[in-house]
Design a protein around this motif. Sequence first.
Motif, PDB file in Angstrom:
ATOM      1  N   THR A 104      52.298  29.246  80.975  1.00  0.00           N
ATOM      2  CA  THR A 104      53.295  29.605  81.991  1.00  0.00           C
ATOM      3  C   THR A 104      53.653  31.088  81.975  1.00  0.00           C
ATOM      4  OG1 THR A 104      55.160  29.176  80.508  1.00  0.00           O
ATOM      5  CG2 THR A 104      54.287  27.298  81.774  1.00  0.00           C
ATOM      6  N   GLY A 105      53.336  31.768  80.870  1.00  0.00           N
ATOM      7  CA  GLY A 105      53.694  33.174  80.734  1.00  0.00           C
ATOM      8  C   GLY A 105      55.087  33.398  80.183  1.00  0.00           C
ATOM      9  N   LYS A 106      55.875  32.338  80.016  1.00  0.00           N
ATOM     10  CA  LYS A 106      57.226  32.459  79.475  1.00  0.00           C
ATOM     11  C   LYS A 106      57.176  32.559  77.952  1.00  0.00           C
ATOM     12  CE  LYS A 106      59.206  29.670  83.222  1.00  0.00           C
ATOM     13  NZ  LYS A 106      59.946  28.426  83.558  1.00  0.00           N
ATOM     14  N   THR A 107      58.077  33.337  77.384  1.00  0.00           N
ATOM     15  CA  THR A 107      58.080  33.516  75.929  1.00  0.00           C
ATOM     16  C   THR A 107      59.382  33.027  75.291  1.00  0.00           C
ATOM     17  OG1 THR A 107      58.852  35.793  76.212  1.00  0.00           O
ATOM     18  CG2 THR A 107      56.470  35.459  75.971  1.00  0.00           C
ATOM     19  N   THR A 108      60.153  32.242  76.022  1.00  0.00           N
ATOM     20  CA  THR A 108      61.316  31.589  75.436  1.00  0.00           C
ATOM     21  C   THR A 108      60.883  30.264  74.814  1.00  0.00           C
ATOM     22  OG1 THR A 108      61.797  30.600  77.596  1.00  0.00           O
ATOM     23  CG2 THR A 108      62.970  32.626  77.007  1.00  0.00           C
ATOM     24  N   PHE A 109      61.721  29.695  73.973  1.00  0.00           N
ATOM     25  CA  PHE A 109      61.378  28.441  73.301  1.00  0.00           C
ATOM     26  C   PHE A 109      61.130  27.333  74.309  1.00  0.00           C
ATOM     27  CE2 PHE A 109      62.882  24.311  71.703  1.00  0.00           C
ATOM     28  CZ  PHE A 109      61.961  24.108  70.688  1.00  0.00           C
ATOM     29  N   ASP A 110      59.977  26.681  74.182  1.00  0.00           N
ATOM     30  CA  ASP A 110      59.622  25.558  75.050  1.00  0.00           C
ATOM     31  C   ASP A 110      58.703  24.635  74.267  1.00  0.00           C
ATOM     32  OD1 ASP A 110      59.318  23.866  77.179  1.00  0.00           O
ATOM     33  OD2 ASP A 110      57.842  25.106  78.215  1.00  0.00           O
ATOM     34  N   TYR A 111      59.226  23.481  73.888  1.00  0.00           N
ATOM     35  CA  TYR A 111      58.505  22.560  73.000  1.00  0.00           C
ATOM     36  C   TYR A 111      57.310  21.930  73.712  1.00  0.00           C
ATOM     37  CZ  TYR A 111      58.074  19.202  69.147  1.00  0.00           C
ATOM     38  OH  TYR A 111      57.634  18.478  68.072  1.00  0.00           O
ATOM     39  N   SER A 112      56.145  22.019  73.091  1.00  0.00           N
ATOM     40  CA  SER A 112      54.941  21.405  73.661  1.00  0.00           C
ATOM     41  C   SER A 112      53.939  21.096  72.561  1.00  0.00           C
ATOM     42  CB  SER A 112      54.302  22.348  74.685  1.00  0.00           C
ATOM     43  OG  SER A 112      53.043  21.856  75.096  1.00  0.00           O
ATOM     44  N   ASP A 113      53.376  19.877  72.598  1.00  0.00           N
ATOM     45  CA  ASP A 113      52.339  19.495  71.631  1.00  0.00           C
ATOM     46  C   ASP A 113      51.106  20.377  71.734  1.00  0.00           C
ATOM     47  OD1 ASP A 113      53.816  17.437  70.544  1.00  0.00           O
ATOM     48  OD2 ASP A 113      52.854  15.854  71.717  1.00  0.00           O
ATOM     49  N   ALA A 114      50.894  20.991  72.891  1.00  0.00           N
ATOM     50  CA  ALA A 114      49.693  21.806  73.103  1.00  0.00           C
ATOM     51  C   ALA A 114      49.532  22.850  72.004  1.00  0.00           C
ATOM     52  CB  ALA A 114      49.749  22.491  74.462  1.00  0.00           C
ATOM     53  N   ASN A 115      50.628  23.463  71.587  1.00  0.00           N
ATOM     54  CA  ASN A 115      50.564  24.497  70.549  1.00  0.00           C
ATOM     55  C   ASN A 115      49.917  23.984  69.267  1.00  0.00           C
ATOM     56  OD1 ASN A 115      52.217  26.923  71.638  1.00  0.00           O
ATOM     57  ND2 ASN A 115      53.515  25.155  72.078  1.00  0.00           N
ATOM     58  N   TYR A 116      50.351  22.825  68.826  1.00  0.00           N
ATOM     59  CA  TYR A 116      49.917  22.343  67.513  1.00  0.00           C
ATOM     60  C   TYR A 116      48.580  21.610  67.559  1.00  0.00           C
ATOM     61  CZ  TYR A 116      53.819  24.241  65.035  1.00  0.00           C
ATOM     62  OH  TYR A 116      54.687  25.138  64.444  1.00  0.00           O
ATOM     63  N   VAL A 117      48.241  21.024  68.674  1.00  0.00           N
ATOM     64  CA  VAL A 117      46.892  20.462  68.814  1.00  0.00           C
ATOM     65  C   VAL A 117      45.869  21.591  68.778  1.00  0.00           C
ATOM     66  CG1 VAL A 117      45.309  19.228  70.343  1.00  0.00           C
ATOM     67  CG2 VAL A 117      47.662  18.415  70.062  1.00  0.00           C
ATOM     68  N   LEU A 118      46.153  22.671  69.478  1.00  0.00           N
ATOM     69  CA  LEU A 118      45.235  23.814  69.482  1.00  0.00           C
ATOM     70  C   LEU A 118      45.217  24.524  68.131  1.00  0.00           C
ATOM     71  CD1 LEU A 118      45.957  25.183  73.071  1.00  0.00           C
ATOM     72  CD2 LEU A 118      43.956  23.879  72.300  1.00  0.00           C
ATOM     73  N   LEU A 119      46.345  24.557  67.420  1.00  0.00           N
ATOM     74  CA  LEU A 119      46.350  25.111  66.059  1.00  0.00           C
ATOM     75  C   LEU A 119      45.468  24.280  65.135  1.00  0.00           C
ATOM     76  CD1 LEU A 119      50.126  26.084  65.597  1.00  0.00           C
ATOM     77  CD2 LEU A 119      48.171  27.660  65.665  1.00  0.00           C
ATOM     78  N   ALA A 120      45.480  22.957  65.319  1.00  0.00           N
ATOM     79  CA  ALA A 120      44.588  22.088  64.541  1.00  0.00           C
ATOM     80  C   ALA A 120      43.140  22.434  64.840  1.00  0.00           C
ATOM     81  CB  ALA A 120      44.876  20.623  64.859  1.00  0.00           C
ATOM     82  N   GLY A 121      42.836  22.680  66.120  1.00  0.00           N
ATOM     83  CA  GLY A 121      41.487  23.070  66.498  1.00  0.00           C
ATOM     84  C   GLY A 121      41.093  24.407  65.905  1.00  0.00           C
ATOM     85  N   ILE A 122      42.032  25.336  65.804  1.00  0.00           N
ATOM     86  CA  ILE A 122      41.758  26.647  65.200  1.00  0.00           C
ATOM     87  C   ILE A 122      41.451  26.493  63.712  1.00  0.00           C
ATOM     88  CG2 ILE A 122      42.877  28.830  64.553  1.00  0.00           C
ATOM     89  CD1 ILE A 122      44.294  28.714  67.301  1.00  0.00           C
ATOM     90  N   ILE A 123      42.183  25.624  63.037  1.00  0.00           N
ATOM     91  CA  ILE A 123      41.902  25.354  61.612  1.00  0.00           C
ATOM     92  C   ILE A 123      40.462  24.867  61.447  1.00  0.00           C
ATOM     93  CG2 ILE A 123      42.461  23.828  59.668  1.00  0.00           C
ATOM     94  CD1 ILE A 123      45.393  23.884  60.711  1.00  0.00           C
ATOM     95  N   ALA A 124      40.061  23.948  62.321  1.00  0.00           N
ATOM     96  CA  ALA A 124      38.696  23.413  62.266  1.00  0.00           C
ATOM     97  C   ALA A 124      37.661  24.498  62.539  1.00  0.00           C
ATOM     98  CB  ALA A 124      38.548  22.263  63.255  1.00  0.00           C
ATOM     99  N   LYS A 125      37.926  25.365  63.506  1.00  0.00           N
ATOM    100  CA  LYS A 125      36.974  26.431  63.849  1.00  0.00           C
ATOM    101  C   LYS A 125      36.819  27.434  62.702  1.00  0.00           C
ATOM    102  CE  LYS A 125      37.442  26.415  68.930  1.00  0.00           C
ATOM    103  NZ  LYS A 125      36.019  26.504  69.320  1.00  0.00           N
ATOM    104  N   ILE A 126      37.917  27.831  62.091  1.00  0.00           N
ATOM    105  CA  ILE A 126      37.857  28.833  61.025  1.00  0.00           C
ATOM    106  C   ILE A 126      37.177  28.280  59.773  1.00  0.00           C
ATOM    107  CG2 ILE A 126      39.262  30.163  59.394  1.00  0.00           C
ATOM    108  CD1 ILE A 126      41.253  30.649  61.628  1.00  0.00           C
TER     109      ILE A 126
END
Length: 442
Positions: free
Chosen positions: A254-276
């Motif tokens: 969305t381009g917003k940088t205020t707090f906004d809870y979303s599972d997307a952040n942590y699912v993608l962080l899990a994917g980053i762990i796997a990639k690294i």
Amino acid sequence: MIKRAKIERTLLLFLCGLLSAGSFAIHGLMAGYNPVLKISNQRYDAQIVKPSKTSGYPIYYSGPYFTSSSSRTADSNSSNYSNDYVRVMQTKTTKTGTYAKLRLFNQTIGWMNIKGLKKATLTQVANATMKQNDVSGSALLASAGSKHTVIVNNGFANRTKKLANTSNGSVVYPLASLQKSMTAAMIQQLISRGQLTPTTKLSNFYPQIKGSGNITIKQMLSMTSGLDNVDIDPSKAMTESQAYASMVKRANATGKTTFDYSDANYVLLAGIIAKITKQSYAQNLQTRILNKVKMTHTFIVDNGKAPSTPIALSYTRNGQTDYSSYQTASLPRLSAIPGAGNLLTTPSDYYQFILGLQNGAILTAQQYQQLLSYGSVYSGGLYVTQKGVKYNNGSFGGQNYHSGYFATTGNYHLAIVFENQDPSNMTPKAFVKKMYQVATYY
């Protein structure tokens, strides 16, 4: 004349003083003043005995000095506090008996003859709190660090099979969003080892997400990335790779940088762990966390594989009738959010993880503090809005599973509560906080 006036004024003040002292003495006699013979500062938990129809022990406003029937009381026969659990802060003995100074949670309510009390334990207080609020689930409380913990359970994990709620590993519960702190801890490990930085861009791993070049790891950890997504409940279970691909398609920046809870952040962080690491998130979770702190009753939902241990059912009450309907945990739904809610576990297992976050088994104390520094509202899977306190809650929309963690930063006072039927008179989040207060004040 001036000298005589001064003498008369001095005499008048002296006479007033005598009258005042006499008045105090008379008041003391009328109110039944009792000198204190003995004081004890030993503290303990107790329950106020339910008074009979005709009598009960009064609760006095200020000490056991005035204990006649004319003395001012906070409760003339303790009926307002009948069966309540209290903390005895101090006892004082007079010729009329021994009186206890009582605290109900964080409020002093007065003094009472100890004959109106019976000693209790933290386990009894916690058990009663669950029953009084009609909560079905399992909870672990720490009242003074890891050497003073209790586990209490109430209700059924499966009423038809008479399977009781417990934390001994014979039944497991969806961890939901409490898992996010595990994902964050592994990201912090990678940061501490120089394999990642807080300012690394999401585009390094998922450039196909529009706007990913403006999103950092720090923002994802603190839910200030602007990422949003629509939740799904797939009909078939997903593999990790399928879950990441699905989230990439559904993620919206969305381009917003205020707090906004979303599972997307942590699912993608899990994917980053796997990639690294070139290993799956599940493999990393097993070796970096579950094995490290001996979480032997924790199961990763991957590709829809069901654990051998029964999963608690989610129950709904109908009015005052408990367990009137139920739902099962959807394994396909869990498999779609690796890193953000695809674990089944117990309060006891999760407690081992919480300890490992600070004692060096998973993170050092310094690494943990860095984990908490990425956001002012939420950081590393935990809410950080209250000074000295960390907490998080997890649930699945449309079901009555709820997981909650509420603790002081060093876990000296702590509550971990897994519920499979909501409280009757408050929100699940409020009940977790209430159990934390039980751990703090009893």
